[in-house]
Design a protein around this motif. Structure first.
Motif, PDB file in Angstrom:
ATOM      1  N   ASN A  13      -6.403  87.848 -28.640  1.00 22.94           N
ATOM      2  CA  ASN A  13      -5.406  87.455 -29.660  1.00 22.94           C
ATOM      3  C   ASN A  13      -4.721  86.169 -29.235  1.00 22.94           C
ATOM      4  O   ASN A  13      -4.190  86.085 -28.132  1.00 22.94           O
ATOM      5  N   LYS A  14      -4.737  85.154 -30.129  1.00 26.77           N
ATOM      6  CA  LYS A  14      -4.042  83.890 -29.834  1.00 26.77           C
ATOM      7  C   LYS A  14      -2.680  83.860 -30.551  1.00 26.77           C
ATOM      8  O   LYS A  14      -2.496  84.480 -31.556  1.00 26.77           O
ATOM      9  N   TYR A  27       8.139  77.212 -18.650  1.00 21.91           N
ATOM     10  CA  TYR A  27       6.988  77.049 -19.560  1.00 21.91           C
ATOM     11  C   TYR A  27       7.132  77.840 -20.858  1.00 21.91           C
ATOM     12  O   TYR A  27       6.186  77.963 -21.620  1.00 21.91           O
ATOM     13  N   LYS A  28       8.322  78.366 -21.123  1.00 19.58           N
ATOM     14  CA  LYS A  28       8.430  79.314 -22.246  1.00 19.58           C
ATOM     15  C   LYS A  28       8.099  78.689 -23.600  1.00 19.58           C
ATOM     16  O   LYS A  28       7.698  79.373 -24.521  1.00 19.58           O
ATOM     17  N   ASP A  29       8.214  77.370 -23.732  1.00 23.20           N
ATOM     18  CA  ASP A  29       7.936  76.779 -25.051  1.00 23.20           C
ATOM     19  C   ASP A  29       6.493  76.285 -25.173  1.00 23.20           C
ATOM     20  O   ASP A  29       6.089  75.814 -26.227  1.00 23.20           O
ATOM     21  N   ASN A  30       5.709  76.393 -24.078  1.00 23.61           N
ATOM     22  CA  ASN A  30       4.310  75.925 -24.129  1.00 23.61           C
ATOM     23  C   ASN A  30       3.473  76.907 -24.938  1.00 23.61           C
ATOM     24  O   ASN A  30       3.476  78.098 -24.671  1.00 23.61           O
ATOM     25  N   LYS A  31       2.746  76.351 -25.965  1.00 27.69           N
ATOM     26  CA  LYS A  31       1.856  77.231 -26.764  1.00 27.69           C
ATOM     27  C   LYS A  31       0.408  77.066 -26.288  1.00 27.69           C
ATOM     28  O   LYS A  31       0.040  76.053 -25.751  1.00 27.69           O
ATOM     29  N   GLU A  49       3.438  82.711 -22.575  1.00 28.89           N
ATOM     30  CA  GLU A  49       3.893  83.222 -23.864  1.00 28.89           C
ATOM     31  C   GLU A  49       4.003  84.747 -23.867  1.00 28.89           C
ATOM     32  O   GLU A  49       4.995  85.307 -24.263  1.00 28.89           O
ATOM     33  N   GLY A  50       2.971  85.466 -23.374  1.00 25.76           N
ATOM     34  CA  GLY A  50       2.987  86.924 -23.480  1.00 25.76           C
ATOM     35  C   GLY A  50       3.737  87.617 -22.368  1.00 25.76           C
ATOM     36  O   GLY A  50       3.834  88.840 -22.327  1.00 25.76           O
ATOM     37  N   LYS A  75       0.187  90.062 -28.110  1.00 28.08           N
ATOM     38  CA  LYS A  75      -0.266  88.830 -27.441  1.00 28.08           C
ATOM     39  C   LYS A  75      -0.082  88.989 -25.927  1.00 28.08           C
ATOM     40  O   LYS A  75       1.025  89.280 -25.483  1.00 28.08           O
ATOM     41  N   VAL A  76      -1.157  88.792 -25.169  1.00 33.07           N
ATOM     42  CA  VAL A  76      -1.063  88.955 -23.706  1.00 33.07           C
ATOM     43  C   VAL A  76      -1.692  87.755 -23.000  1.00 33.07           C
ATOM     44  O   VAL A  76      -2.092  87.832 -21.847  1.00 33.07           O
TER      45      VAL A  76
END
Lengths: 87, 87
Positions: free
Chosen positions: A86-87, B83-87, B33-34, A31-32
């Motif tokens: 990729n999500k 923002y680490k928990d933002n999907k 996220e990545g 994931k990127v």
């Protein structure tokens, strides 16, 4: 006082290897999404110029650490392109 | 031939500003996220040591570009935590 050559080499190794955690994370998670590809384009140019600078100075540590940096930049750019959907 | 001082400054500016696209992307999208936080910890150490190296050499370009790099590393680390928990 610590020899300045040692500080320079340590600094070079740290900046050159700083991309490793990102490459490992991207390979593991595939994931990127949040990763900016432009960062690696600019880093590629910067590391490339630093390597050229090292060649002019005939300074092995600068050449080696930045050549390694260039390889990391290319690797990360490829991973970004490969996993970008990729999500 | 281009003066090596110019090449060094250009390389320093590129590597120091390479984090800007990532900071802008993270601020806009609020998604990290990545993104690996460890990369910025290692970069922070590397940029910090390069700045110290520049102080020893009394080399302004090395000090300035790496001090700017340290600020970018801290900024990106804060954004990653925020923002680490933002999907």
């Amino acid at each position: 006082m610590i020899d300045k050559q040692v500080i320079g080499i340590a600094a070079g190794v740290l900046t050159a290897t700083s991309l490793i955690p990102q490459v490992v994370k991207s390979l593991k998670e595939k994931k990127v999404e949040g990763v900016s590809p432009w960062m690696f384009v600019v880093l590629f140019a910067g590391n490339g110029l630093w390597a050229y600078y090292g060649i002019i100075l005939k300074d092995a540590p600068i050449i080696i650490t930045n050549a390694f940096g260039v390889i990391m930049d290319i690797t990360m750019f490829i991973l970004k392109m490969k996993y970008k959907d990729n999500k």
